[in-house]
Design a protein around this motif. Sequence first.
Motif, PDB file in Angstrom:
ATOM      1  N   TRP A  37     -14.127 -60.148 -12.624  1.00  0.00           N
ATOM      2  CA  TRP A  37     -13.527 -60.474 -13.909  1.00  0.00           C
ATOM      3  C   TRP A  37     -14.447 -61.410 -14.703  1.00  0.00           C
ATOM      4  O   TRP A  37     -14.654 -61.230 -15.903  1.00  0.00           O
ATOM      5  CB  TRP A  37     -12.158 -61.092 -13.706  1.00  0.00           C
ATOM      6  CG  TRP A  37     -11.323 -61.159 -14.939  1.00  0.00           C
ATOM      7  CD1 TRP A  37     -11.588 -60.590 -16.142  1.00  0.00           C
ATOM      8  CD2 TRP A  37     -10.082 -61.832 -15.085  1.00  0.00           C
ATOM      9  NE1 TRP A  37     -10.587 -60.871 -17.029  1.00  0.00           N
ATOM     10  CE2 TRP A  37      -9.652 -61.629 -16.407  1.00  0.00           C
ATOM     11  CE3 TRP A  37      -9.291 -62.579 -14.238  1.00  0.00           C
ATOM     12  CZ2 TRP A  37      -8.468 -62.154 -16.889  1.00  0.00           C
ATOM     13  CZ3 TRP A  37      -8.103 -63.093 -14.733  1.00  0.00           C
ATOM     14  CH2 TRP A  37      -7.699 -62.885 -16.021  1.00  0.00           C
ATOM     15  N   VAL A  38     -15.025 -62.390 -14.037  1.00  0.00           N
ATOM     16  CA  VAL A  38     -15.947 -63.310 -14.708  1.00  0.00           C
ATOM     17  C   VAL A  38     -17.187 -62.560 -15.192  1.00  0.00           C
ATOM     18  O   VAL A  38     -17.639 -62.748 -16.335  1.00  0.00           O
ATOM     19  CB  VAL A  38     -16.329 -64.474 -13.767  1.00  0.00           C
ATOM     20  CG1 VAL A  38     -17.484 -65.272 -14.330  1.00  0.00           C
ATOM     21  CG2 VAL A  38     -15.132 -65.366 -13.503  1.00  0.00           C
ATOM     22  N   PHE A  39     -17.745 -61.704 -14.353  1.00  0.00           N
ATOM     23  CA  PHE A  39     -18.937 -60.962 -14.750  1.00  0.00           C
ATOM     24  C   PHE A  39     -18.642 -59.982 -15.880  1.00  0.00           C
ATOM     25  O   PHE A  39     -19.494 -59.739 -16.732  1.00  0.00           O
ATOM     26  CB  PHE A  39     -19.548 -60.235 -13.566  1.00  0.00           C
ATOM     27  CG  PHE A  39     -20.216 -61.153 -12.583  1.00  0.00           C
ATOM     28  CD1 PHE A  39     -20.868 -62.294 -13.003  1.00  0.00           C
ATOM     29  CD2 PHE A  39     -20.185 -60.880 -11.234  1.00  0.00           C
ATOM     30  CE1 PHE A  39     -21.485 -63.153 -12.110  1.00  0.00           C
ATOM     31  CE2 PHE A  39     -20.795 -61.728 -10.325  1.00  0.00           C
ATOM     32  CZ  PHE A  39     -21.445 -62.868 -10.769  1.00  0.00           C
ATOM     33  N   SER A  40     -17.441 -59.399 -15.894  1.00  0.00           N
ATOM     34  CA  SER A  40     -17.100 -58.523 -17.016  1.00  0.00           C
ATOM     35  C   SER A  40     -17.009 -59.323 -18.310  1.00  0.00           C
ATOM     36  O   SER A  40     -17.360 -58.816 -19.376  1.00  0.00           O
ATOM     37  CB  SER A  40     -15.802 -57.769 -16.749  1.00  0.00           C
ATOM     38  OG  SER A  40     -14.688 -58.623 -16.855  1.00  0.00           O
ATOM     39  N   ALA A  41     -16.547 -60.574 -18.221  1.00  0.00           N
ATOM     40  CA  ALA A  41     -16.513 -61.421 -19.411  1.00  0.00           C
ATOM     41  C   ALA A  41     -17.925 -61.758 -19.871  1.00  0.00           C
ATOM     42  O   ALA A  41     -18.196 -61.828 -21.073  1.00  0.00           O
ATOM     43  CB  ALA A  41     -15.725 -62.697 -19.118  1.00  0.00           C
TER      44      ALA A  41
END
Length: 75
Positions: A37-41
């Motif tokens: 989720w962090v990397f997608s952000a």
Amino acid sequence: MFRLIYTVPVIGWCLRDLQTGGASAFTYFLVNCGLLWVFSAVFFGYPGIIIPALCAVPTMFVLLILLTRGRYEVS
């Protein structure tokens, strides 16, 4: 169906380890989901934060309905 999902290289390996792994496998799975989720952000910006949260809304509604009806117990 699980056999088909397990053939997907990265996701299948994580899900197989979640099902057959030890107690720490669940923690690692949750950490990996959070990192995704962090990397997608980072890669997609604001939509990378909002779209996974919006996809989780129906799941949470169903979980809350099941909890209030008494059909699912949290242990």
